[in-house]
Motif scaffolding. Structure first.
Motif: not given
Length: 949
Positions: A366-367, A393, A397, A401, A404, A806-809, A812, A830
């Protein structure tokens, strides 16, 4: 980290020329730059309709006659043609801002203007922003690039600049040593921004001009004086004059005070009382200020002690009852300062079997801070666009998270190595250039590594740091074997590395990339030049002794871990991370280091520093459906969980020769047959009875269960690997997973993120969370992220197409967490991820496992149990009043006989069954619909979902 399963011999030449094409993380950096060996070219698709083969490293830059960025007429970009490209350089652009600006049309785009000397330029009229690709119309191209008016428009070394970095800069003069008061004469060296600048100076206080003395050699300063200097660059630009005032005072007090503790920093199971003594070289007042919350002390902080410290001055005792960082600022009467920190880790970290692990590649998770995003050197080859650089990331980030991860029910996070790296594709962290320094590409203001550790602990999450002792990258190690260092003032590119050795060839900078790589290796692997820091083995056989002395990949140069100096540096370095509060180590490439060295040096040192319950588990990458690696115990997974039962020449000594003899002898003793290897019943029940494990021969290092991982194509196949559990000291400490950053199970297929059906995933998870071992999940598996994507093709495909995307999307949004696996108010993507069937399945399994001690730490048995995937587990701790007995069937019915009578409650459904004749039949239907009946337990834990219902 990747390992190859083969019995064949691999020559040194093959390692140099082929390993970058075939090896994944961490030895994968394939490039034609000067930081790796030769690679095999790959084919890549730039646009849906066009295929381009990337066959050279791209250097993009700009014409030296202009500094145009975004203007009223548009955007001007400049590009220098690589030598292997043809001269028809084109630009293809799209995604224009404003949208009314036309795109460049069909691939390969529009011819750029030649500015001479292989420089090309183009103006996109009216544009304020654009995506673009430079290409030669014949198959050679850059990655997808993009710019906006707030960014630079000059591109080189995969980095954009807002000014021409090849143009000489305005000169700024610096002096060494720094101007200040000295108690002896000094030799002052002047330098300027550009290496070919001319420097003019004065010593009489006058302002220098180009008519002043030309600097040609160091200046001797025997008495106080001020040097004033200015520089002129190669195109005649003159910088501002700089002034350097040196005071030479033979009676000056320049010695800083010292501070020592009565008790060394480190771990203690219980509270400690500490005091500190300050000492100075002068009979004058010295003050010590301190903080207890980890913040930096100032003269406004609490005063610890003050007075005459010539003979030593001890301050009051401080009671440390919890993990605390004490930071001191000590100032003497002359203003000399000393800053020092002392970290005391208090208390037990607990039994790690009570935890479950969420594993992330930090740079791909995560960025939290886009300002620190950075391309890896090989991003152009991989075609990673500006919108998705390899280094994306970060710690900020991850901090954002943590909720999460906790909402899923996990209590520990395993992060890839944090140390500073240098290689073409080092975003994963396994190619160290400085073990003692955290890579700044992870950090942001307020989000250092220490901040991450503190934030995780505040949420009740443990931090597992991935570490390497087997190798460094191929640029040396800044402290252990200095060859190069990174310049923090410049972008992180290969060309900006600062050479710190004079042992490389004098023509190193003009060598080809492959020649430069070989020159570095010749230095690092030559007995006459490497100070015994690296092994000198020039060949590697994966099933022989050279697997522990040879180089496993081009970016993984094998450290000589028989050398006590190497071990001391690595121990001291990693002790620092323990002091920061790291809770456990995952050790990379374990089978490439002798067990003798681990047991003699690393494990005892880290257990001493972190406490006896500091958890250490290693990657012994044995890709076999058998506990024995080709029948060789010395490189097999269970082997490293044991102490040796024999004595060796190096016992009680600390020298290279006896270590080498011991390592060779232990290999010889454990390489030809599996007969005589130790066995244990620590993981097994005696009937239905738990017994105290015998850890007298436990090494202190546990392992990733590679045989089970390799068989996890299905739960049935993985469960069958229990047949080798007696060869581990205690298999209940094994870390278990289905797939990772390196592999999926054998035939799953192994090179892709787990591609099995969702119900197969669910069944596998049921086994992981209820059977012996500590479950670990690779980031995104909870939503089948990148299912079937190749995990690690190296820089031969964009990361977005791989298992390390990249997993960040997908995370969110926000969530409010009350406890492990208990949350409310989830929002955004998320929330969608948390509602995925597998995420809900994992969450419920985490809740059940946390509620049933038998599933965490219990011994197991399949005696008197029918059913394909069924077993019983029990854990007893009479001192704590714990007696937990569980009956488990993963999929399908199972009958248990000879069990204690009593009431058994299903943790999943709440169903209750009373046993009066020692027999019970558990029924369940549907793949992955496990049943966990607990004697005198509670049921209906968590929310049932698609599989547990």
């Amino acid at each position: 980290m990747l390992r190859k399963k083969t019995g064949s011999f691999i020559s040194w030449l093959m390692i140099v020329s082929l390993c970058f094409s075939f090896f994944g993380l961490p030895g994968v950096a394939s490039s034609n730059n000067n930081y790796t060996a030769t690679y095999t070219n790959s084919t890549a698709t730039a646009l849906p309709s066009t295929t381009a083969s990337i066959t050279s490293t791209v250097t993009a830059t700009y014409a030296s006659t202009t500094t145009l960025n975004s203007t009223q007429t548009g955007l001007t970009v400049h590009f220098k043609k690589p030598s292997s490209w043809n001269s028809a350089i084109r630009i293809h652009y799209w995604n224009l801002k404003p949208a009314t600006v036309p795109i460049s049309g069909a691939w390969p785009g529009i011819l750029m203007t030649s500015d001479g000397n292989d420089w090309y330029s183009y103006t996109i009229t009216g544009a304020m922003g654009s995506s673009l690709i430079f290409n030669d119309g014949s198959g050679k191209q850059t990655a997808d690039l993009s710019r906006s008016v707030k960014e630079g428009w000059y591109y080189t070394d995969n980095t954009w600049y807002d000014a021409n970095p090849e143009m000489p800069k305005i000169p700024a003069i610096s002096a060494s040593p720094v101007p200040k008061t000295y108690d002896s004469s000094q030799t002052v060296t002047l330098s300027s921004t550009n290496s070919d600048d001319k420097i003019y100076y004065t010593l009489d206080g006058s302002t220098p001009t180009t008519s002043s003395t030309l600097y040609t050699s160091p200046i001797q300063v025997a008495s106080s004086l001020t040097i004033k200097a200015l520089g002129v660059n190669s195109i005649g630009q003159t910088g501002n004059a700089s002034s350097f005032a040196y005071v030479i005072d033979l009676n000056a007090d320049l010695q800083a005070p010292t501070i020592t503790a009565n008790l060394p920093a480190g771990h203690s199971d219980s509270s400690v009382t500490v005091s500190f003594t300050i000492k100075d070289n002068k009979a004058a007042t010295t003050k010590a200020y301190y903080t207890e919350d980890g913040t930096e002390p100032t003269i406004s902080s609490k005063v610890y002690v003050l007075g005459n410290a010539l003979a030593g001055l001890t301050g009051p005792s401080i009671l440390i009852s919890k993990t605390t960082t004490l930071k001191f600022l000590v100032i003497d009467s002359a203003g000399n300062q000393t800053k020092q920190s002392f970290v005391y880790n208090i208390g037990n970290k607990g039994d790690f079997r009570e935890d479950t692990i969420y594993f992330v590649i930090t740079s791909r998770f995560y960025d939290g801070d886009p300002s620190n995003n950075m391309h890896a050197w090989d991003d152009a080859k991989a075609r990673n666009p500006d919108s998705d650089p390899a280094w994306r990331g970060d710690f900020k980030g991850l901090i954002q998270k943590l909720d999460y991860i906790k909402a899923l029910g996990f209590s520990a996070i395993w992060i890839t190595p944090v140390v500073q790296n240098a290689s073409g594709y080092d975003y994963h962290g396994y190619h160290a250039i400085n073990f003692s320094k955290v890579d700044p590409r992870y950090e942001s203001a307020g989000a250092s590594y220490q901040d991450l550790i503190n934030a995780a602990h505040a949420k009740g999450l443990k931090v597992i740091q991935d570490i390497v002792v087997n190798h460094t990258g191929n640029f040396g190690e800044e402290n252990l074997y200095p060859m190069f260092k990174k310049d923090p003032a410049k972008p992180d590119t290969a060309n900006n590395l600062v050479k710190t050795t004079d042992k490389l060839p004098s023509n190193y900078d003009t060598l080809t990339p492959d020649q430069q790589y070989q020159a570095r290796l010749d230095l690092m692997k030559n007995e006459g030049t490497n100070n015994n820091i690296y092994h000198t083995e020039k060949s590697l056989s994966w099933e022989s002794y050279t697997v522990q002395t040879g180089q496993i990949a081009g970016d993984c140069v094998d450290l000589n871990t028989e050398n006590p100096a190497v071990n001391k540096y690595l121990i001291d370095t990693y002790n620092h991370y323990i002091d920061m509060g790291v809770d456990a180590f995952r050790v990379d490439t374990v089978k490439h280091v002798s067990r003798y060295i681990f047991n003699k040096y690393y494990i005892p040192a880290w257990k001493t520093r972190g406490g006896s319950d500091f958890y250490i588990f290693g990657e012994v990458a044995t890709r076999y459906r058998d506990v024995w690696n080709s029948g060789i115990p010395a490189i097999s997974t269970p082997f490293y969980t044991w102490k040796s039962s024999k004595s060796y020449p190096g016992d009680g000594k600390n020298d290279y020769a006896s270590n080498k003899m011991s390592v060779e002898q232990e290999w010889a003793d454990n390489s030809s047959t599996t007969a005589g290897q130790p066995t244990s019943n620590n993981a097994f029940l005696n009937g239905n009875t738990y017994h105290k494990p015998d850890y007298s021969m436990k090494s202190g290092m546990d392992v990733i269960d590679f045989p089970m991982h390799w068989a996890f194509k299905t739960a049935h196949e993985a469960f069958n690997m229990r047949s080798g559990d007696q060869y581990y000291n205690d298999a209940t400490w094994n870390v278990t997973y289905v797939d990772s950053h390196d592999y999926a199970p054998d035939q799953a297929p192994e090179n892709q993120r787990f591609a099995g059906t969702q119900d197969t995933w669910a069944e596998n998870l049921d086994l992981m969370f209820t059977f012996r071992g500590i479950p670990a999940i690779f980031y995104g598996s909870e939503i089948e992220f990148q299912k079937g994507a190749v995990i690690d093709p190296g820089p031969n495909a964009p990361l977005s197409k791989t298992g390390r995307a990249y997993y960040g999307d997908h995370i969110e949004g926000n969530v409010t967490v009350q406890d492990y696996g208990k949350y409310t108010n989830a929002t955004g993507t998320l929330a969608e991820s948390l509602n995925h069937p597998l995420a809900k399945h994992i969450r419920q399994l985490n809740l059940i496992r946390r509620a049933v001690p038998a599933l965490q730490k219990g011994q197991y048995s399949t005696e008197n149990v029918s059913g394909d995937l069924a077993f019983k587990r029990r854990y007893t701790d009479s001192a704590k009043g714990i007696d937990s007995f569980a009956l488990v069937t993963i999929s399908g019915n199972a009958t248990f006989t000879g069990i204690p009578n009593g009431t058994y409650v299903d943790a999943v459904t709440g169903d209750s069954k009373t046993v009066t004749d020692g027999k019970i039949t558990l029924t369940c239907s549907g793949k992955g619909n496990a049943r966990v009946y607990v004697l005198n337990g509670r049921g209906g834990i968590g929310e049932t979902g698609t599989y547990l219902k």
